[in-house]
Write a protein that holds these residues in place. Sequence first.
Motif, mmCIF file in Angstrom:
data_model
loop_
_atom_site.group_PDB
_atom_site.id
_atom_site.type_symbol
_atom_site.label_atom_id
_atom_site.label_comp_id
_atom_site.label_asym_id
_atom_site.label_seq_id
_atom_site.Cartn_x
_atom_site.Cartn_y
_atom_site.Cartn_z
ATOM 1 N N LEU A 7 0.845 -1.198 0.000
ATOM 2 C CA LEU A 7 0.000 0.000 0.000
ATOM 3 C C LEU A 7 0.880 1.248 0.000
ATOM 4 C CD1 LEU A 7 -2.547 -1.098 2.751
ATOM 5 C CD2 LEU A 7 -2.918 -1.118 0.269
ATOM 6 N N SER A 8 0.336 2.337 -0.527
ATOM 7 C CA SER A 8 1.029 3.626 -0.461
ATOM 8 C C SER A 8 0.926 4.165 0.967
ATOM 9 C CB SER A 8 0.391 4.620 -1.434
ATOM 10 O OG SER A 8 -0.909 4.982 -0.977
ATOM 11 N N ASP A 10 -0.331 6.948 1.865
ATOM 12 C CA ASP A 10 -1.688 7.492 2.032
ATOM 13 C C ASP A 10 -2.693 6.371 2.311
ATOM 14 O OD1 ASP A 10 -0.812 10.079 1.656
ATOM 15 O OD2 ASP A 10 -1.433 10.177 -0.446
ATOM 16 N N GLU A 11 -2.567 5.248 1.626
ATOM 17 C CA GLU A 11 -3.475 4.119 1.849
ATOM 18 C C GLU A 11 -3.292 3.530 3.248
ATOM 19 O OE1 GLU A 11 -4.101 2.228 -2.580
ATOM 20 O OE2 GLU A 11 -2.124 1.972 -1.629
ATOM 21 N N THR A 13 -2.169 5.210 5.900
ATOM 22 C CA THR A 13 -2.724 6.219 6.815
ATOM 23 C C THR A 13 -4.240 6.108 6.873
ATOM 24 O OG1 THR A 13 -0.863 7.692 6.403
ATOM 25 C CG2 THR A 13 -2.867 8.698 7.296
ATOM 26 N N GLU A 14 -4.867 5.968 5.720
ATOM 27 C CA GLU A 14 -6.328 5.822 5.666
ATOM 28 C C GLU A 14 -6.767 4.543 6.378
ATOM 29 O OE1 GLU A 14 -10.219 6.627 5.111
ATOM 30 O OE2 GLU A 14 -8.559 7.994 4.697
ATOM 31 N N GLY A 15 -6.079 3.455 6.146
ATOM 32 C CA GLY A 15 -6.417 2.181 6.791
ATOM 33 C C GLY A 15 -6.270 2.233 8.305
ATOM 34 N N THR A 81 0.390 -4.406 3.360
ATOM 35 C CA THR A 81 -0.660 -4.678 2.374
ATOM 36 C C THR A 81 -2.021 -4.751 3.067
ATOM 37 O OG1 THR A 81 -0.607 -7.089 2.568
ATOM 38 C CG2 THR A 81 0.995 -6.085 1.046
ATOM 39 N N VAL A 82 -3.046 -4.982 2.261
ATOM 40 C CA VAL A 82 -4.387 -5.143 2.813
ATOM 41 C C VAL A 82 -4.446 -6.323 3.788
ATOM 42 C CG1 VAL A 82 -5.573 -4.010 0.899
ATOM 43 C CG2 VAL A 82 -5.182 -6.475 0.822
#
Length: 104
Positions: A7-8, A10-11, A13-15, A81-82
């Motif tokens: 993940l980036s 930003d991704e 941080t959002e997660g 990752t997710v």
Amino acid sequence: MARPTPLSTDEITEGLRGLPAWALADGAIRRTVTAPSFLAGIELVRRVAAVAEEMDHHPDIDIRWRRVTFALSTHDAGGITVLDLEQARAIDGLAAALTASDDA
């Protein structure tokens, strides 16, 4: 099954917005749980290990008396990752259940 890609920032941080007990540090997301007893901490690790086996995704775990620290990153993907966010949510649920069962 193909492994997810990292993940980036930003991704990540959002997660982490939905995972307030977790923080990004040293290339992994980390959380420390203080268990009500040493044996409760070991039971938490056992439960997390069962989930990790089901997911085929294994956290780094450090046990220091009642303090259990989990570090999640997808080593073969070279980052977070997710799978790591999914496992963090599972660990949060297990930690909450363990604490609730100890309070009962």
